[in-house]
Every structure is written in structure tokens, then in C-alpha cells.
Design a protein around this motif. Structure first.
Motif, mmCIF file in Angstrom:
data_model
loop_
_atom_site.group_PDB
_atom_site.id
_atom_site.type_symbol
_atom_site.label_atom_id
_atom_site.label_comp_id
_atom_site.label_asym_id
_atom_site.label_seq_id
_atom_site.Cartn_x
_atom_site.Cartn_y
_atom_site.Cartn_z
ATOM 1 N N LEU A 264 72.505 18.071 97.684
ATOM 2 C CA LEU A 264 71.620 19.177 97.303
ATOM 3 C C LEU A 264 72.403 20.486 97.239
ATOM 4 C CD1 LEU A 264 68.385 18.416 99.375
ATOM 5 C CD2 LEU A 264 68.578 18.484 96.880
ATOM 6 N N ALA A 265 73.321 20.678 98.185
ATOM 7 C CA ALA A 265 74.161 21.878 98.165
ATOM 8 C C ALA A 265 75.004 21.928 96.892
ATOM 9 C CB ALA A 265 75.061 21.916 99.403
ATOM 10 N N ILE A 266 75.546 20.776 96.513
ATOM 11 C CA ILE A 266 76.310 20.714 95.257
ATOM 12 C C ILE A 266 75.374 20.985 94.075
ATOM 13 C CG2 ILE A 266 77.646 19.216 93.734
ATOM 14 C CD1 ILE A 266 78.677 17.774 96.222
ATOM 15 N N GLY A 267 74.152 20.455 94.142
ATOM 16 C CA GLY A 267 73.187 20.687 93.071
ATOM 17 C C GLY A 267 72.829 22.149 92.916
ATOM 18 N N PHE A 268 72.664 22.873 94.046
ATOM 19 C CA PHE A 268 72.393 24.309 93.974
ATOM 20 C C PHE A 268 73.584 25.064 93.368
ATOM 21 C CE2 PHE A 268 69.008 23.717 97.276
ATOM 22 C CZ PHE A 268 67.985 24.303 96.545
ATOM 23 N N PHE A 269 74.782 24.615 93.699
ATOM 24 C CA PHE A 269 75.976 25.245 93.106
ATOM 25 C C PHE A 269 75.995 25.025 91.596
ATOM 26 C CE2 PHE A 269 80.285 24.107 91.561
ATOM 27 C CZ PHE A 269 80.792 25.393 91.434
ATOM 28 N N VAL A 270 75.720 23.794 91.172
ATOM 29 C CA VAL A 270 75.685 23.502 89.733
ATOM 30 C C VAL A 270 74.618 24.350 89.043
ATOM 31 C CG1 VAL A 270 75.161 21.709 88.015
ATOM 32 C CG2 VAL A 270 76.586 21.172 90.003
ATOM 33 N N ALA A 271 73.456 24.494 89.692
ATOM 34 C CA ALA A 271 72.393 25.325 89.122
ATOM 35 C C ALA A 271 72.827 26.776 89.020
ATOM 36 C CB ALA A 271 71.136 25.216 89.981
ATOM 37 N N GLY A 272 73.610 27.235 89.995
ATOM 38 C CA GLY A 272 74.041 28.628 89.985
ATOM 39 C C GLY A 272 75.000 28.958 88.858
ATOM 40 N N VAL A 273 75.887 28.023 88.525
ATOM 41 C CA VAL A 273 76.896 28.310 87.496
ATOM 42 C C VAL A 273 76.444 27.871 86.106
ATOM 43 C CG1 VAL A 273 78.790 28.156 89.156
ATOM 44 C CG2 VAL A 273 78.093 26.111 87.896
ATOM 45 N N SER A 274 75.292 27.214 86.004
ATOM 46 C CA SER A 274 74.813 26.721 84.704
ATOM 47 C C SER A 274 73.781 27.678 84.126
ATOM 48 C CB SER A 274 74.202 25.322 84.848
ATOM 49 O OG SER A 274 75.127 24.409 85.381
ATOM 50 N N ARG A 275 73.915 27.987 82.856
ATOM 51 C CA ARG A 275 72.990 28.897 82.199
ATOM 52 C C ARG A 275 71.822 28.169 81.550
ATOM 53 N NH1 ARG A 275 76.990 33.305 79.212
ATOM 54 N NH2 ARG A 275 78.111 33.938 81.101
ATOM 55 N N ALA A 355 77.002 27.887 96.546
ATOM 56 C CA ALA A 355 75.678 28.107 95.958
ATOM 57 C C ALA A 355 75.220 29.544 96.159
ATOM 58 C CB ALA A 355 74.667 27.138 96.571
ATOM 59 N N VAL A 356 75.440 30.097 97.365
ATOM 60 C CA VAL A 356 75.068 31.493 97.640
ATOM 61 C C VAL A 356 75.911 32.438 96.786
ATOM 62 C CG1 VAL A 356 75.090 33.292 99.395
ATOM 63 C CG2 VAL A 356 74.247 31.013 99.968
ATOM 64 N N ARG A 357 77.190 32.101 96.643
ATOM 65 C CA ARG A 357 78.091 32.963 95.864
ATOM 66 C C ARG A 357 77.672 33.040 94.395
ATOM 67 N NH1 ARG A 357 80.206 35.234 92.558
ATOM 68 N NH2 ARG A 357 82.407 35.807 92.236
ATOM 69 N N PHE A 358 77.203 31.947 93.832
ATOM 70 C CA PHE A 358 76.922 31.920 92.396
ATOM 71 C C PHE A 358 75.425 31.942 92.075
ATOM 72 C CE2 PHE A 358 81.170 30.076 92.659
ATOM 73 C CZ PHE A 358 81.836 30.783 91.668
ATOM 74 N N PHE A 359 74.577 32.171 93.086
ATOM 75 C CA PHE A 359 73.138 32.178 92.845
ATOM 76 C C PHE A 359 72.743 33.325 91.916
ATOM 77 C CE2 PHE A 359 68.847 33.636 93.752
ATOM 78 C CZ PHE A 359 68.136 32.475 93.566
#
Length: 366
Positions: A264-275, A355-359
């Protein structure tokens, strides 16, 4: 708390109504289990791996070890610790253990002890015969003199993995990964594209509570998902469960939660960097697809080249599959699975930092 529970319920409803996501979370791994279950059943054709103790203690021991290394039948693992190798045999990490004496007695044959898993009769017989054949080569070369090597075989009750026993925990780990990375990332990006995050930002409901509700709902889905897949494998293919049922349930539950948090943490990171949702799906697949074939899901990584084994041990899916497999099939206690647990926790923390960095609250351009 009432608002938080309502948000958890809303997230569960959204996931249940998403038929595409349900397919990837339940139907896809279930199809894998059915396919491989009917293809392989409880058969077992893994490479014969032998742990050799004191392989260089005497010239004959060194020659026999070298002969085994040259044979395509054996994969030799050298070790000086008899107890550790026998433990590997009991846990199914090796197929046999060959123990040479630390020194040779003058005028006496070299007494070699071969330990095999008596729960795997056919493999034990094949390994014993192959080792005896190598010993006979040395004895035939002495031309009627005293024999050089004497081999005795002892049986050890091991916990052998059948094909389905090995594959099912890996498929469960795969489904947890897909749920965390592909399922969450695409859904979260879609919420951002539709402006849901923007609207939540201006409401009294905290964003962290919204994210927490999403995590809790995902964890509930994961536990339900694991129960369904394991129940199906147990009912249809007699999936082996080792040890006390309560201990196994706790171990599987803990690793399911740890694995879900990590991915889930990886998923939040992917969501953060994806437009866009499309880019989230693409990046998610780029992350997860290589793990399916490099993390030991379909075959033991001990059969892979050394460099590939090193790559596998840096992938979080490897530790999730290994933890589930040992907790489920061997009944290993959590105290002995701290390496797998620590790796998943480290992945979760690293993913959370990223995830926090790229949210982002707002959808990006393009």
C-alpha cells in the motif's frame, strides 16, 4: 470515530462495486491456483540440493564433493555445521545432507553419513542411490583392496513442499501486491482527477483520516481475500498446513497485514508520482511485473543463478512470499521470521516517506 467508520464502509463499497478490481484481486490469483493445481497437483520435481558438511576434511571427501558438483543431478551447498544443515533438511531447504568425518582413521574406510527426508521416499531413494554410486567408483578403483568409502543412510522426518504447497503462498503474496500497488494507485489517482481530494481538503474531515480509512478497508479486503484463496486451495488441492492451526493463522494474518502495508505504501508512492490513471497502471505494472518472476513465486530461487538470487533478496515480494510460506506450510513461529517481517516493515516505512514526499492534492497537467 463514527465518521471514520463511515469512510471505511464507503471505501469497502467502492472496492466491492469495482468489478475490474475484484477480478484482479480474487479471480486472477484464483485462476492461477486452479491452473497450477490441476497441472501439478501434489507432484514434486525440484532439483536435488545436497548440503555437504566437512567436504574438504580429507582428500577422499574433497574428491567425492567435487564429483557431486560435476554431476547434473546434484546442487551442492557446502557447510561446516551439521546441525544447521539437518535443520534445513527438516524445513525442506535441502533434499539431503552428506556428512563427512572431520578426519580419516588410518587403515579404515571413510564413514560417510547420508541424511534424507523419509517423507519423500522416491527422492530419498534416488539421492541415496546416486551417493552410493559415487562412493562405489572410489571403492572399485582400489583393485580388491579394502574399501575406501562406507556410506550409511539415515532418515529424517522433514516437512517437504509439494508443488501446490509452494505455489499457493506465492499466489497469495502476488494478490496482496496487486491489491496494494495496482488497485490502490489507480483508484487514488482517479479520486484526484475527479477532484475528490480537493473537496475533502476543504471539509472538516482530515485527509489523514481519509487515507487511514482507505488503508483499513484495504486491510480488511486483503484478509478476506487471503481466507478465500487459502480455503479454496485447501478444499480442492489439500494444501498442507504445518503446525498448530492457531499459530499458523496468526503468522499468516501478521504477514498478510505487513505485506499489505508495504505494498500500500508503494501504491501511495505510485499514485503520488502519476498524473493519470493510465500512467499509474503503467508504473504499477513496471514495479510489480518483474517481481512475479524474480521473487520466487513460481519456482524456488535456489534453482536460479547466484546473481538472480541476490536480485530476488532485495524485492519485498520475496520476503512476503517466504514469510507466508514458512508460517503456513512449516508452521514456523513469528520469532523465527523476523528477517522477513523486518524487510516488509522497512519497505512500508520507505514507501511512506516517498509517498509523503510526492503526495499531491491536485491533478497535474498532461
Amino acid at each position: 470515530m463514527k465518521a471514520f467508520l463511515s469512510m471505511v464502509g464507503a471505501n469497502l463499497k467502492m472496492q466491492v462495486r469495482n468489478r475490474t478490481a475484484l477480478f484482479w484481486l480474487l479471480a486472477f490469483p484464483a485462476l492461477f491456483i486452479l491452473l497450477f493445481g490441476f497441472l501439478f497437483g501434489r507432484s514434486s520435481d525440484f532439483t536435488v540440493t545436497v548440503g555437504v558438511v566437512n567436504g574438504n576434511s580429507t582428500p577422499i571427501a574433497a574428491q567425492m564433493t567435487k564429483a557431486m558438483q560435476k554431476s547434473s543431478f546434484f546442487k551442492v551447498q557446502r557447510s561446516g555445521d551439521r546441525k544447521a544443515e539437518l535443520q534445513k533438511l527438516e524445513q525442506g531447504d535441502v533434499d539431503a545432507v552428506l556428512v563427512f568425518p572431520p578426519h580419516a582413521s588410518p587403515g579404515q574406510p571413510l564413514h560417510v553419513t547420508s541424511y534424507v527426508d523419509r517423507s519423500r521416499l522416491s527422492t530419498a531413494q534416488a539421492v541415496s542411490a546416486a551417493i552410493q554410486q559415487i562412493a562405489d567408483r572410489f571403492n572399485r578403483g582400489v583393485n580388491r583392496g579394502p574399501e575406501l568409502v562406507s556410506v550409511s543412510t539415515r532418515g529424517v522426518q522433514g516437512h517437504h513442499l509439494s508443488s501446490i504447497d509452494y505455489l499457493v503462498p506465492g499466489f497469495v503474496a502476488m494478490s496482496i501486491m496487486q491489491n496494494g500497488v495496482i488497485g490502490l494507485a489507480a483508484a487514488f489517482v482517479a479520486l484526484r482527477e475527479r477532484g475528490v481530494l480537493r473537496r475533502i481538503r476543504v471539509t472538516p474531515f482530515p485527509l489523514m483520516s481519509f487515507i487511514g480509512a482507505r488503508i483499513v478497508s484495504n486491510l480488511l479486503v486483503v484478509l478476506f481475500q487471503v481466507a478465500i484463496l487459502l480455503g479454496m486451495a485447501r478444499a480442492l488441492f489439500d494444501l498442507r498446513v504445518g503446525g498448530d492451526i492457531a499459530q499458523v493463522a496468526v503468522g499468516v494474518g501478521v504477514f498478510s497485514v505487513l505485506g499489505a502495508l508495504a505494498f500500500l505504501a508503494i501504491g501511495f508512492f505510485v499514485a503520488g508520482v502519476s498524473r493519470k490513471v493510465e500512467s499509474a497502471n503503467t508504473l504499477g505494472n513496471l514495479i510489480t511485473f518483474p517481481m512475479l518472476f524474480l521473487a520466487g513465486i513460481f519456482f524456488p530461487i535456489t534453482q536460479a543463478p547466484e546473481w538472480l538470487q541476490t536480485v530476488a533478496r532485495i524485492l519485498p515480494l520475496y520476503y512476503l512470499a517466504d514469510g507466508l510460506r514458512r508460517a503456513m506450510v512449516y508452521g514456523t513461529s513469528l520469532a523465527h521470521l523476523w528477517t522477513d517481517a523486518a524487510a516488509l516493515l522497512a519497505t512500508a516505512l520507505m514507501g511512506l516517506v516517498l509517498a509523503v514526499r510526492f503526495f499531491r492534492w491536485e491533478p497535474g497537467a498532461g
